[in-house]
Scaffold this active site. Structure first.
Site, PDB file in Angstrom:
ATOM      1  N   ARG A 243       0.612  -1.306  -0.059  1.00 14.21           N
ATOM      2  CA  ARG A 243      -0.041   0.315   0.151  1.00 14.21           C
ATOM      3  C   ARG A 243       0.930   0.975   0.006  1.00 14.21           C
ATOM      4  O   ARG A 243       2.291   0.923   0.657  1.00 14.21           O
ATOM      5  CB  ARG A 243      -1.362  -0.040   0.824  1.00 14.21           C
TER       6      ARG A 243
ATOM      7  N   LYS B 152      -2.580  -1.989   7.489  1.00 21.01           N
ATOM      8  CA  LYS B 152      -3.700  -2.177   7.501  1.00 21.01           C
ATOM      9  C   LYS B 152      -3.594  -2.410   8.974  1.00 21.01           C
ATOM     10  O   LYS B 152      -4.189  -3.346   9.362  1.00 21.01           O
ATOM     11  CB  LYS B 152      -4.157  -2.010   6.730  1.00 21.01           C
TER      12      LYS B 152
ATOM     13  N   HIS C 226      -2.149   2.195  -6.208  1.00 21.56           N
ATOM     14  CA  HIS C 226      -3.063   1.305  -5.689  1.00 21.56           C
ATOM     15  C   HIS C 226      -3.416   0.624  -6.758  1.00 21.56           C
ATOM     16  O   HIS C 226      -3.417  -0.817  -6.150  1.00 21.56           O
ATOM     17  CB  HIS C 226      -4.179   1.678  -5.069  1.00 21.56           C
TER      18      HIS C 226
ATOM     19  N   ARG D 183      -1.327  -2.281  -6.354  1.00 26.05           N
ATOM     20  CA  ARG D 183      -0.755  -3.599  -5.571  1.00 26.05           C
ATOM     21  C   ARG D 183      -2.565  -4.127  -6.206  1.00 26.05           C
ATOM     22  O   ARG D 183      -1.822  -5.579  -5.831  1.00 26.05           O
ATOM     23  CB  ARG D 183      -1.586  -2.598  -4.135  1.00 26.05           C
TER      24      ARG D 183
ATOM     25  N   HIS E 213      -4.465  -8.816   2.775  1.00 25.98           N
ATOM     26  CA  HIS E 213      -5.543  -8.807   2.520  1.00 25.98           C
ATOM     27  C   HIS E 213      -6.205  -9.488   4.234  1.00 25.98           C
ATOM     28  O   HIS E 213      -5.975 -10.570   4.490  1.00 25.98           O
ATOM     29  CB  HIS E 213      -6.073 -10.021   1.679  1.00 25.98           C
TER      30      HIS E 213
ATOM     31  N   TYR F 179     -10.093 -10.740  -7.584  1.00 24.60           N
ATOM     32  CA  TYR F 179      -9.647 -11.043  -8.651  1.00 24.60           C
ATOM     33  C   TYR F 179      -9.684 -11.459  -9.390  1.00 24.60           C
ATOM     34  O   TYR F 179      -9.393 -11.573 -10.472  1.00 24.60           O
ATOM     35  CB  TYR F 179      -7.792 -10.743  -7.726  1.00 24.60           C
TER      36      TYR F 179
END
Length: 297
Positions: free
Chosen positions: A157, A183, A247, A250, A273, A282
């Site tokens: 990120r 995160k 992003h 990413r 994640h 994805y």
């Protein structure tokens, strides 16, 4: 000897825990400050802006906000994308839920409000592998090139790349690894390819607390805005959409790794994640096969 009468005092009335909790919050501003506490700087800015927009719209204290006020605010967002609407409403609903939990708000009028369904546009934000490699190749500035390559090859990120310190880089066999503070306050270790590790190793200094990606203005950490500009310029140089952001690199990491056969659980661990479901999106966004290819016509 006669026993004395012992006066028995009546039990003290039980204190209302909700009322006690409510006393810990002195005002709407205080409630918002407590609600934002401990969140990342970026989340605090976004949530504070969303809640400020709501308060400007309703022009009433939070204790007097009604379900109708919240629904009217939702209607006022009609010109925004469903994703933006959902983000703003989610922030307000979170604040109202927190307010009720503390006892500051008697009712949570946000409970009945449903967030709008968001169109999944992930496929639109995944660059082809050739496009990414072209973008990286055209970058000539050593620091910026290493930054772009790490965003893609490490799946970081933008805030994670900005926060890297020299002490977060460690040698690992013929390559190296980085410790990423991600995160939600979660820490993960990302093993890197020798090529990108060589770029980073050349940038290391002797101060373990120094930034890996240093700003030319003062030598501190690059900030997200600076990284954002670097990515935008690199994308423009490669003739890519002006919507490309850090992003997107990413996103490309996840999609391309899955396309090349990387196990979904390994990709999940690498990029941080929260769930395997997020990573699996994805594969659905860029399928490699379809029943339509088997039909005549």
């Amino acid at each position: 000897m006669a026993k004395r009468d012992v006066a028995v005092l009546p039990p003290e009335p039980a204190q209302d825990e909700t009322a006690i909790a409510a006393q810990q919050v002195s005002s709407d501003d205080h409630l918002i400050s407590l609600w934002l506490h401990g969140r990342s700087a970026g989340t605090q800015r976004a949530y504070a802006a969303d809640v400020a927009a709501f308060r400007d719209y309703v022009q009433t204290p939070l204790r007097k906000v009604s379900l109708g006020d919240l629904q009217a605010f939702h209607d006022s967002l009609a010109d925004l994308s469903t994703a933006s609407q959902a983000r703003k409403l989610s922030a307000v609903k979170s604040l109202l839920t927190f307010g009720q939990k503390t006892g500051y708000l008697v009712l949570n009028v946000g409970t009945p409000v449903k967030l709008p369904k968001i169109k999944q546009a992930l496929a639109e934000r995944i660059l082809d592998e050739d496009a990414v490699l072209h973008m990286l190749t055209l970058e000539r500035h050593p620091r910026n090139k290493a930054l772009l390559r790490l965003l893609y090859l490490g799946g970081l990120r933008i805030s994670e790349a900005c926060g890297l310190k020299v002490r977060d880089l460690q040698v690992s066999r013929d390559s190296g690894q980085i410790t990423v503070f991600g995160k939600g306050g979660k820490t993960r270790v990302v093993l890197l390819k020798p090529s990108i590790w060589a770029d980073l190793a050349m940038m290391r200094g002797n101060d373990p607390e120094a930034a890996v990606f240093r700003s030319r203005e003062g030598g501190g950490h690059l900030n997200p805005s600076q990284v954002h500009r670097i990515v935008k310029k690199a994308a423009a140089r490669a003739g890519l959409s002006d919507a490309v952001s850090a992003h997107w690199l990413r996103h490309a990491h996840v999609s391309h790794a899955l396309d090349r056969g990387a196990p979904a659980h390994l990709v999940q661990a690498t990029v941080g994640h929260a769930s395997l479901t997020t990573t699996s999106r994805y594969a659905h966004a860029r399928p490699t096969d379809s029943s339509s290819k088997y039909l005549a016509g």
